[in-house]
Scaffold this active site. Sequence first.
Site, mmCIF file in Angstrom:
data_model
loop_
_atom_site.group_PDB
_atom_site.id
_atom_site.type_symbol
_atom_site.label_atom_id
_atom_site.label_comp_id
_atom_site.label_asym_id
_atom_site.label_seq_id
_atom_site.Cartn_x
_atom_site.Cartn_y
_atom_site.Cartn_z
ATOM 1 C CG LEU A 529 54.710 -9.623 -2.580
ATOM 2 C CD1 LEU A 529 54.636 -9.668 -4.094
ATOM 3 C CD2 LEU A 529 56.069 -10.133 -2.109
ATOM 4 N N GLY A 530 53.051 -6.052 -0.049
ATOM 5 C CA GLY A 530 52.853 -4.624 0.198
ATOM 6 C C GLY A 530 51.409 -4.252 -0.035
ATOM 7 N N GLY A 532 48.904 -0.970 -1.845
ATOM 8 C CA GLY A 532 48.792 0.287 -2.578
ATOM 9 C C GLY A 532 47.364 0.772 -2.599
ATOM 10 C CG PHE A 534 44.127 -2.541 -7.073
ATOM 11 C CD1 PHE A 534 43.444 -2.221 -8.231
ATOM 12 C CD2 PHE A 534 44.043 -3.839 -6.584
ATOM 13 C CE1 PHE A 534 42.677 -3.178 -8.883
ATOM 14 C CE2 PHE A 534 43.277 -4.789 -7.221
ATOM 15 C CZ PHE A 534 42.589 -4.459 -8.377
ATOM 16 N N PRO A 536 45.909 -4.795 -1.173
ATOM 17 C CG PRO A 536 45.207 -6.625 0.093
ATOM 18 C CD PRO A 536 44.721 -5.326 -0.470
ATOM 19 C CB VAL A 537 50.634 -6.600 -3.859
ATOM 20 C CG1 VAL A 537 51.243 -7.439 -4.972
ATOM 21 C CG2 VAL A 537 50.018 -5.334 -4.425
ATOM 22 C CG ASP A 648 49.678 6.877 -9.138
ATOM 23 O OD1 ASP A 648 50.269 7.809 -8.564
ATOM 24 O OD2 ASP A 648 49.167 5.921 -8.530
#
Length: 839
Positions: A529-530, A532, A534, A536-537, A648
Amino acid sequence: MEANSIPSSLCIIFLFLSHCCSATDTITLDRSIHDGETLTSAGEIFELGFFSPGDSGNRYVGLWYKHVPVRKVLWVANREHPLIDSSGVLSIGRNGNLVLLDGRREAIWSTNTSTLSNETIAVLSNAGNFVLKEDNPSRRVIWQSFDHPTDCFLQTMKIGLNIVTGEKYFMTSWKSEVDPSPGNFTLGIDHQEKLPQGFIWKQNARYWRSGQWTGGSFIGIPYSDINKVYLHGFSFVIDNEASMVYFTYLLFNLSLPSMFYINPLGLVKKIEWDDNKNDWIDRWQSDTSSCEVYATCGAFGICNDIESPICKCLRGFEPKFTVEWDKGNWSGGCVRRTQLRCEKKNNSNMGKEDGFERFMKVKLPDFAELVDVKSVNDCKDWCWKNCSCVAIAYVIGIGCMAWKGDLIDIRSFSANGGAELFLRVAHSELGKKGNKWPTIFIPIASTISLLIIIVITYILCKRNKTRNGSKKNSLDMPDLGEVVEGYRQCPIANMLKTSLNGGENQELQIFDLSVIMIATKSFHNANKLGEGGFGPVYKGNLQNGQEVAVKRLSKSSGQGIQEFKNEVILISKLQHRNLVRLLGCCTEGEEGMLVYEYMPNKSLDFFLFDPAKRLELDWAKRFNIVEGIARGILYLHRDSRLRVIHRDLKASNILLDEDMNPKISDFGMARIFGGKQTLGNTNRVVGTYGYMSPEYAMGGTFSEKSDVFSFGVLLLEIVSGKKNTSFYHHEESLNLLSFAWDLWSKGNALELMDTTLVNSFSQIEVMRCIHVGLLCVQDHARDRPRMSSVVFMLGNETTLPDVKEPAFNGGNCRESEPSSSENNTYSINNVTITMVNGR
């Protein structure tokens, strides 16, 4: 001629004496009062002057009943700034404000209002209200002491809030009996979902709650107290025309010495003067029971002060942390023993229908929501159709109330009081009285469970090593020493152990790595999905058909195990419709993954900054998103069990559900504030370029106002459809903030609006959003509004404060330089995140 002159002289003398007498209740530009002098109301009920509390040598301006021999000070002007001697003078300054001067003619205290006239007078009324008003026929009130209570409120006063402006009229206790400075306790109103309640806050944390107002009484105050409180002048008013909710207090006789007040220990009392006893007597006071302390028994716990122990779990629930519960630490609360039918896959074939357990005479939980139905049966039907509904109540004067998430602050009354609560439980739990296990087995079972977790986690860690080339068979059973040593070397598993021992896990599901691998098809790129800070999602589909989003901690991530733990612990304790829901986590070997509810519409930036996608965000949807984000932040700052600073907030961290409702996500950088803490400081500044407030970006200082700044940036982005960090609209603008300010200062603010909104926008709402956004991004934190004010300003048509030039912190960030080798730059969603050491 002489005969006529005598009456004339008498008239002149009479008028002179009348003027002198009437002037004793008034301060004018030409008449001040010095220490030792007093004002007296026209009816000689109240007196205002200088006093020293107890044996203190400090001097204050206060107000009291004139003819009561045992003085009880009702209001204090300079409670935070005492005079050190008797040289004080209370007068009207040249700008029309009341001002208290010391012996050096320096201002100690002032009404500090923006008066339209310097011709004013201050009058002490027969109600005990000290009023500053214009000295002309209009007599317009400029300031009054009733709007600035201390620890007391008198007849006709209002203790509450303006739901449009957010202005509060709250009482605050004295620090001690001889120190009138603000103490630890504040009494006021909380207006949740149009269900007003009285609250006492202790150092900004909820301490006592009255329960919901029914129109005639509070659910949390027993009926036995009605004759002592409600029928003796106390009432509650919802004034829709004035946008006010407030307590008020009115007897038949204004001159009767009587008041409510909050003492330095946090007790609310109603006292009256008794001439026969020649003393103040208590007519009523708030309960001193331990059950009255907010959330004594934690989530899904119920308190009864005539039982031992006072806390037990609601039927169908059991202690979350059994060992701590048996020690008398009930704050961890309780968890559901049997899953609801509606939560199971293929629930039509999974046993009998869920039912309701009925609880009589209870103080209903906090955080109720109103449901528009007409009967208790309709209320139950509504709950049955909504799996997120965990309890309902139907109360005359209120209607149907429903609860989602944790049930907090429930008390059982032995006498008449409270209301009926219907708790949703699995059919198998109906009628059960609780767990019958002897207490001795509970700690043994807990210990065995913990050992099992340790062994399983060790084996999983070893299996992970085997995959990476270890020769040892991962299925070999180790001895206990090997288990402990292997467990110690598994960092995420070790974190899990610490959390278990510390009581931090919050009913989260622990997923096996194999389950996550199957759900995400081995983290296939098609499911990504994307990405960030943290890692990958991925989208996943569990075997029960539930869609989830899986965040996988990347080894190259700028975040690490601490941020992983921070997010697990924080978000599992937070429940709000505008916060993303954490379902569980996976911690096998070096893997760290968070499993969230899936948001089908991805994140806000996916729509907002895409030329084609943003056409789907009409103004109604954008305004709904703005209000939802604001409510979510307000919950974090003020209404949750924790006070959380997100640190954030940005468009990519706002997820959108199927109805485009916003949910705040990514709590890896969040911090908890406790007690009186209002500021935090860090040497490791983390956040996203363009969203960080100047005091945080440059100095490492963060507070609620840091989140307010980020929200302001986000609000201007939503209105304009432009990203702050990549904004170059014209040569003179560093970023979106400077461009917005330039348009605002020239009177062309509407030009900021995204042109795709031209057929759907509300000019009033757009202008209000721009105005609020600019207020939120002002340079100095003290100039920015709190989120409570932001929510009110967004939702209501009201006069907004003037805007000062905002902080163009895009430029500030460019100028900051890393000062240690630990500084790194990471790419997150095409937005730069810079970590710098605070100066």
